[in-house]
Write a protein that holds these residues in place. Structure first.
Motif, PDB file in Angstrom:
ATOM      1  N   PHE A  82      15.039  69.655  -4.382  1.00  0.00           N
ATOM      2  CA  PHE A  82      14.769  70.432  -5.501  1.00  0.00           C
ATOM      3  C   PHE A  82      14.551  69.542  -6.937  1.00  0.00           C
ATOM      4  O   PHE A  82      14.216  70.358  -8.084  1.00  0.00           O
ATOM      5  CB  PHE A  82      16.623  71.008  -5.695  1.00  0.00           C
ATOM      6  N   TYR A  83      14.566  68.437  -6.525  1.00  0.00           N
ATOM      7  CA  TYR A  83      13.462  67.582  -7.938  1.00  0.00           C
ATOM      8  C   TYR A  83      12.426  66.718  -7.485  1.00  0.00           C
ATOM      9  O   TYR A  83      12.917  65.111  -8.212  1.00  0.00           O
ATOM     10  CB  TYR A  83      14.366  67.341  -8.353  1.00  0.00           C
ATOM     11  N   PRO A  84      11.608  66.735  -6.498  1.00  0.00           N
ATOM     12  CA  PRO A  84      10.491  65.886  -5.945  1.00  0.00           C
ATOM     13  C   PRO A  84      10.276  64.918  -7.472  1.00  0.00           C
ATOM     14  O   PRO A  84       9.798  63.935  -7.063  1.00  0.00           O
ATOM     15  CB  PRO A  84       9.715  66.696  -5.605  1.00  0.00           C
ATOM     16  N   SER A  85       9.469  65.355  -8.703  1.00  0.00           N
ATOM     17  CA  SER A  85       9.159  65.111  -9.426  1.00  0.00           C
ATOM     18  C   SER A  85      10.048  64.110 -10.063  1.00  0.00           C
ATOM     19  O   SER A  85       9.752  62.649 -10.183  1.00  0.00           O
ATOM     20  CB  SER A  85       8.598  65.344 -10.345  1.00  0.00           C
ATOM     21  N   ILE A  86      11.244  64.072 -10.126  1.00  0.00           N
ATOM     22  CA  ILE A  86      12.602  63.027 -10.477  1.00  0.00           C
ATOM     23  C   ILE A  86      12.563  62.144  -9.921  1.00  0.00           C
ATOM     24  O   ILE A  86      12.861  61.101  -9.843  1.00  0.00           O
ATOM     25  CB  ILE A  86      13.606  64.488 -11.255  1.00  0.00           C
ATOM     26  N   MET A  87      12.361  62.552  -9.237  1.00  0.00           N
ATOM     27  CA  MET A  87      12.447  61.497  -7.689  1.00  0.00           C
ATOM     28  C   MET A  87      11.336  60.563  -7.141  1.00  0.00           C
ATOM     29  O   MET A  87      11.258  59.021  -7.268  1.00  0.00           O
ATOM     30  CB  MET A  87      12.805  61.905  -6.430  1.00  0.00           C
ATOM     31  N   ILE A  88      10.355  61.216  -7.357  1.00  0.00           N
ATOM     32  CA  ILE A  88       9.110  59.726  -7.830  1.00  0.00           C
ATOM     33  C   ILE A  88       8.817  59.374  -8.693  1.00  0.00           C
ATOM     34  O   ILE A  88       8.683  58.043  -8.640  1.00  0.00           O
ATOM     35  CB  ILE A  88       7.652  60.735  -7.232  1.00  0.00           C
ATOM     36  N   ASP A  89       9.286  59.800 -10.012  1.00  0.00           N
ATOM     37  CA  ASP A  89       9.043  58.869 -11.433  1.00  0.00           C
ATOM     38  C   ASP A  89      10.497  57.957 -10.889  1.00  0.00           C
ATOM     39  O   ASP A  89      10.003  56.715 -11.514  1.00  0.00           O
ATOM     40  CB  ASP A  89       9.877  60.329 -12.415  1.00  0.00           C
ATOM     41  N   TYR A  90      11.807  58.391 -10.234  1.00  0.00           N
ATOM     42  CA  TYR A  90      12.559  57.314  -9.894  1.00  0.00           C
ATOM     43  C   TYR A  90      12.107  56.312  -9.587  1.00  0.00           C
ATOM     44  O   TYR A  90      12.636  55.059  -9.612  1.00  0.00           O
ATOM     45  CB  TYR A  90      14.177  57.883  -9.556  1.00  0.00           C
ATOM     46  N   LEU A  91      11.466  56.716  -8.094  1.00  0.00           N
ATOM     47  CA  LEU A  91      10.673  55.506  -7.695  1.00  0.00           C
ATOM     48  C   LEU A  91       9.411  54.387  -7.908  1.00  0.00           C
ATOM     49  O   LEU A  91      10.016  53.220  -7.768  1.00  0.00           O
ATOM     50  CB  LEU A  91      10.093  56.238  -5.963  1.00  0.00           C
ATOM     51  N   HIS A  92       9.472  55.045  -8.868  1.00  0.00           N
ATOM     52  CA  HIS A  92       8.271  54.751  -9.688  1.00  0.00           C
ATOM     53  C   HIS A  92       9.088  53.104 -10.653  1.00  0.00           C
ATOM     54  O   HIS A  92       8.843  51.959 -10.445  1.00  0.00           O
ATOM     55  CB  HIS A  92       7.146  55.296 -10.392  1.00  0.00           C
ATOM     56  N   ILE A 113      10.270  64.148   0.553  1.00  0.00           N
ATOM     57  CA  ILE A 113      10.202  64.912  -0.618  1.00  0.00           C
ATOM     58  C   ILE A 113       8.400  65.630   0.123  1.00  0.00           C
ATOM     59  O   ILE A 113       8.846  66.404  -0.531  1.00  0.00           O
ATOM     60  CB  ILE A 113       9.692  63.572  -1.519  1.00  0.00           C
ATOM     61  N   VAL A 114       7.603  65.255   0.867  1.00  0.00           N
ATOM     62  CA  VAL A 114       6.439  65.686   0.594  1.00  0.00           C
ATOM     63  C   VAL A 114       6.614  67.207   1.556  1.00  0.00           C
ATOM     64  O   VAL A 114       5.655  67.785   1.344  1.00  0.00           O
ATOM     65  CB  VAL A 114       5.211  65.049   1.363  1.00  0.00           C
ATOM     66  N   THR A 115       7.440  66.914   2.648  1.00  0.00           N
ATOM     67  CA  THR A 115       7.772  67.902   3.444  1.00  0.00           C
ATOM     68  C   THR A 115       8.058  68.899   2.722  1.00  0.00           C
ATOM     69  O   THR A 115       7.593  70.398   3.185  1.00  0.00           O
ATOM     70  CB  THR A 115       8.546  67.443   4.846  1.00  0.00           C
ATOM     71  N   LYS A 116       8.906  68.858   1.678  1.00  0.00           N
ATOM     72  CA  LYS A 116       9.741  69.985   1.750  1.00  0.00           C
ATOM     73  C   LYS A 116       8.695  70.604   0.646  1.00  0.00           C
ATOM     74  O   LYS A 116       8.918  71.760  -0.511  1.00  0.00           O
ATOM     75  CB  LYS A 116      10.832  69.939   1.232  1.00  0.00           C
ATOM     76  N   LYS A 122      -0.153  64.783  -3.945  1.00  0.00           N
ATOM     77  CA  LYS A 122      -0.636  63.934  -4.722  1.00  0.00           C
ATOM     78  C   LYS A 122      -0.638  62.807  -5.463  1.00  0.00           C
ATOM     79  O   LYS A 122      -0.289  61.030  -5.542  1.00  0.00           O
ATOM     80  CB  LYS A 122      -2.315  64.767  -5.440  1.00  0.00           C
ATOM     81  N   ALA A 123       0.670  62.589  -6.417  1.00  0.00           N
ATOM     82  CA  ALA A 123       1.499  62.284  -7.134  1.00  0.00           C
ATOM     83  C   ALA A 123       2.402  60.988  -6.509  1.00  0.00           C
ATOM     84  O   ALA A 123       2.566  59.841  -6.102  1.00  0.00           O
ATOM     85  CB  ALA A 123       2.445  63.079  -7.781  1.00  0.00           C
ATOM     86  N   PHE A 124       3.132  61.542  -4.736  1.00  0.00           N
ATOM     87  CA  PHE A 124       3.718  60.529  -4.092  1.00  0.00           C
ATOM     88  C   PHE A 124       2.810  59.940  -3.203  1.00  0.00           C
ATOM     89  O   PHE A 124       2.774  58.168  -2.796  1.00  0.00           O
ATOM     90  CB  PHE A 124       4.070  61.668  -2.744  1.00  0.00           C
ATOM     91  N   SER A 125       1.326  60.683  -2.945  1.00  0.00           N
ATOM     92  CA  SER A 125       0.024  59.124  -2.616  1.00  0.00           C
ATOM     93  C   SER A 125      -0.125  58.371  -3.132  1.00  0.00           C
ATOM     94  O   SER A 125      -0.228  57.538  -3.136  1.00  0.00           O
ATOM     95  CB  SER A 125      -1.219  60.056  -2.266  1.00  0.00           C
ATOM     96  N   GLN A 126      -0.365  58.753  -4.561  1.00  0.00           N
ATOM     97  CA  GLN A 126      -0.780  57.232  -5.648  1.00  0.00           C
ATOM     98  C   GLN A 126       0.769  56.243  -5.742  1.00  0.00           C
ATOM     99  O   GLN A 126       0.816  55.362  -5.817  1.00  0.00           O
ATOM    100  CB  GLN A 126      -0.761  57.978  -7.112  1.00  0.00           C
ATOM    101  N   LEU A 127       1.998  57.206  -5.816  1.00  0.00           N
ATOM    102  CA  LEU A 127       3.322  55.854  -5.654  1.00  0.00           C
ATOM    103  C   LEU A 127       2.976  55.235  -4.179  1.00  0.00           C
ATOM    104  O   LEU A 127       3.178  54.067  -3.922  1.00  0.00           O
ATOM    105  CB  LEU A 127       4.466  56.412  -5.684  1.00  0.00           C
ATOM    106  N   GLU A 128       2.236  55.880  -2.996  1.00  0.00           N
ATOM    107  CA  GLU A 128       3.012  54.886  -1.587  1.00  0.00           C
ATOM    108  C   GLU A 128       1.855  54.279  -1.815  1.00  0.00           C
ATOM    109  O   GLU A 128       2.189  52.703  -0.983  1.00  0.00           O
ATOM    110  CB  GLU A 128       2.174  56.064  -0.344  1.00  0.00           C
ATOM    111  N   ARG A 129       0.303  54.193  -2.610  1.00  0.00           N
ATOM    112  CA  ARG A 129      -0.724  53.261  -2.554  1.00  0.00           C
ATOM    113  C   ARG A 129      -0.213  52.236  -3.542  1.00  0.00           C
ATOM    114  O   ARG A 129      -0.443  51.005  -3.170  1.00  0.00           O
ATOM    115  CB  ARG A 129      -1.892  53.575  -3.459  1.00  0.00           C
ATOM    116  N   LYS A 130       0.596  52.128  -4.138  1.00  0.00           N
ATOM    117  CA  LYS A 130       1.141  51.316  -6.087  1.00  0.00           C
ATOM    118  C   LYS A 130       2.218  50.598  -5.148  1.00  0.00           C
ATOM    119  O   LYS A 130       2.972  49.176  -4.828  1.00  0.00           O
ATOM    120  CB  LYS A 130       2.087  51.762  -6.910  1.00  0.00           C
ATOM    121  N   TRP A 131       2.814  50.673  -4.489  1.00  0.00           N
ATOM    122  CA  TRP A 131       3.889  50.736  -3.076  1.00  0.00           C
ATOM    123  C   TRP A 131       3.169  49.686  -1.879  1.00  0.00           C
ATOM    124  O   TRP A 131       4.368  48.394  -2.297  1.00  0.00           O
ATOM    125  CB  TRP A 131       5.177  51.550  -2.363  1.00  0.00           C
TER     126      TRP A 131
END
Length: 138
Positions: A82-92, A113-116, A122-131
């Motif tokens: 329900f809150y994928p962008s919040i989770m991506i920001d939190y993972l950052h 996150i991405v399947t749902k 795109k935002a998750f891919s950026q996080l993944e590259r950073k990770w």
């Protein structure tokens, strides 16, 4: 100039008062759910935007779960769905402020996150590259 300074001081006092009231309301929500506010706010400080948003999602889930036990869905599933962008920001935030998480977790979060929510790919891919860049440095 003096009028501007007075207005600025008044606005600053009002803002401080609103922040204090907001913090007290959040502490009451935490206590009402049976958690110790100081411990929760140590883990998820309110002064960081990402942790504040994550805390509010966590509190929302716990309040829903308290009202009607939905034990078939975990809090992490709820947050990611329900809150994928919040989770991506939190993972950052976790990556930048706390430190590197285990490599396997990025795959788990991708699935959650991405399947749902394919719109955040795109935002998750950026996080993944950073990770992965952080993993390469270790």
């Amino acid at each position: 100039m003096a009028g501007t300074k007075v207005a600025l001081n008044r606005s600053q006092k009002l803002l401080s008062q609103l922040e204090k009231q907001d913090r007290e309301q959040i502490q009451k929500r935490i206590a009402r759910l049976g958690f110790v506010p100081d411990e929760v706010l140590t883990m998820l400080p309110l002064d960081k935007r990402a942790t504040r948003a994550r805390l509010l999602v966590f509190l929302e889930y716990e309040e829903i779960n308290q009202a009607c036990a939905c034990s078939h869905i975990t809090e992490i599933h709820y947050s990611c769905a329900f809150y994928p962008s919040i989770m991506i920001d939190y993972l950052h935030y976790l990556l930048d402020e706390v430190g590197l998480l285990p490599a396997e977790e990025i795959d788990v979060y991708r699935d959650l996150i991405v399947t749902k929510n394919p719109d955040v790919t795109k935002a998750f891919s950026q996080l993944e590259r950073k990770w992965k860049a952080c993993l390469a440095q270790v």
